[in-house]
Each structure stands twice: as C-alpha cells, then as structure tokens.
Design an enzyme around this catalytic site. Structure first.
Site: not given
Length: 259
Positions: A41-43, A70, A191
């Site tokens: 989802s994210e870095t 998060h 999203w």
C-alpha cells in the site's frame, strides 16, 4: 528496508508498509520505482532533519501520497525498535505538516493528526452512487475521500463496489462505514485511482471517520475496525482540532535494497 504490519499485533494482519530510512534523498523516480517493486500500500522514505524531526514521503505503487497513517505508524515502530530515535517522535510531511507520535504504556503507538471531519453532501456525484453496490444512508466528503455511511456492519462487509466507476472520482478515494457490532464503527477503503483496489487498513481516513462517529455516538474515544480481509484495529480519540489514532505494529522483515 523494513517491512512492518501496522494496526495489528499479529503478523500477516493489518496493513503492510515498507520503511526506508535514508542518509540523503533518492530521486522521485527511484522512490516511485522502489514503491512499485514493493507493491505494498505504501513505502515510506525518511530523512532526519537538523531539528530531529523526520521528513517523511509516502509512495503507493502508483503515485506519491499526501497523507498516510499506517506507514507513519510503521516508521515510528522502526525508529524506536532500531534505537534510531526515542519517543515522542515528529514526522514532517509537506501536505499535513508535523505529525507527532507517542508511545503508550501498552506498547501502542499513538499518532496526532489534524481533524479532517467530513461535510455532508446533498447531491453526491452519480459515479459514486453507481459505483456502490448498496445505496448509502448519507454521503459526506473531505479533502481525501467520499464517505458513504450505511445502516449496519453487514452492508459494509458485503459491499462489492464497481471499482472502475469509483476510479473516475479521482483524485478522491472512497470510504464506506457503519456502526460496528463489537467496535464503535467499521469501515472499508477503496482507492483505485491512487493505490489499488482496497486498502487493508487506512490510518489517515480515521482523521475524518473518528470526528464523524464521535459526534454521532456522543463519545470522544472510539475503537474502530477496518473490515478488509486482513483487518485492523484502530484506537481513536477526538480532542478539538486534533484526532489521535493509535495501534500496534509487528515486524515482518528487514533487508537491503540494491539500486
């Protein structure tokens, strides 16, 4: 690089984030390439500033993200676990300013967010209503997402949205929410324009969800469940213009990237 499961104390639950502490910034293209390779989802990329704060930038596999909870929780976990800093921590982001993170007695990490309470919308866009499998009771929005409010938890869990329709709502994402059976409220977050189909646990959107449910339920401290397949618990409290969102985190891996 560290990969952390956030908003859970169980490995393989919550939401995974990669955390990359830096000595100097990589190029935007390199950071986006790493995030795409990770396919999480994210870095989060961190660089310590002279005043001790950590400048943070968040990248999904598709684009740079303005606000991510998060991955901030995961970043705080890494800095404290590795002895790189001590609590309280300050993260600095261009779009949301400084985010402080405290360590609670039970091991949870608590993030201090700006209050991003959504406003009710009387005439929501047709693409939103077409994209939702169940017509919501109410629709609201803030600068991050459309909020679709339902009557009960089962409607949220059973929802099968048309992601192509929701993608047309870019740059806004979509969160669906309802009162919870065991928690104060539940949600799911979609999203497709900014990161993927469904985000497992979305800390940032609780800066909007918590104020909404605090007013509706008449309480300032709430426990929230994000009801994705991985699921995650978030402990929220609302104090005026600030929203505090806390959770646990657990390590999955530590490794080295070659660029």
């Amino acid at each position: 690089m560290h990969q952390i499961d956030a908003f859970t104390h169980e490995r393989f639950k919550g939401n995974s984030a990669a955390v990359v502490p830096l000595e100097r910034w990589l190029s935007d293209a390199q950071m986006q390439a790493v995030a795409m390779e990770n396919n999480l989802s994210e870095t989060a990329f961190l660089l310590r500033e002279p005043d001790g704060a950590f400048h943070v930038r968040w990248f999904s596999p598709l684009t740079e993200i303005d606000f991510c909870g998060h991955a901030t929780l995961a970043s705080a976990f890494v800095l404290l676990d590795q002895g790189m800093a001590s609590a309280p921590l300050t993260f600095r982001a261009a779009a949301v300013g400084d985010i402080s993170v405290a360590q609670l007695d039970d091991g949870r990490l608590e993030m201090n967010f700006p209050n991003r309470e959504p406003e009710r919308v009387e005439n929501p866009p047709a693409a939103l209503l077409e994209g939702l499998s169940v017509v919501p009771r109410a629709v609201l929005r803030n600068g991050q997402a459309w909020f679709a409010v339902y009557e009960d938890e089962d409607q949220v869990r059973r929802s099968m949205p048309d992601l192509a329709a929701l993608k047309s709502l870019a740059p806004l994402d979509v969160v669906i929410t309802a009162p919870g059976r065991e928690q104060d409220f539940v949600s799911r977050y979609f999203w497709p324009a900014n990161g993927g189909d469904e985000d497992p646990v979305t800390g940032s959107i609780h800066a909007g969800l918590a104020p909404y449910w605090a007013k509706r339920l008449g309480k300032s401290s709430l426990v929230a469940l994000q009801a994705s397949r991985r699921s995650g618990l978030l402990y929220c409290r609302v104090e005026g213009e600030r929203v505090f969102v806390a959770g646990h985190a657990v390590r999955y891996l530590q490794g080295t990237i070659e660029i």
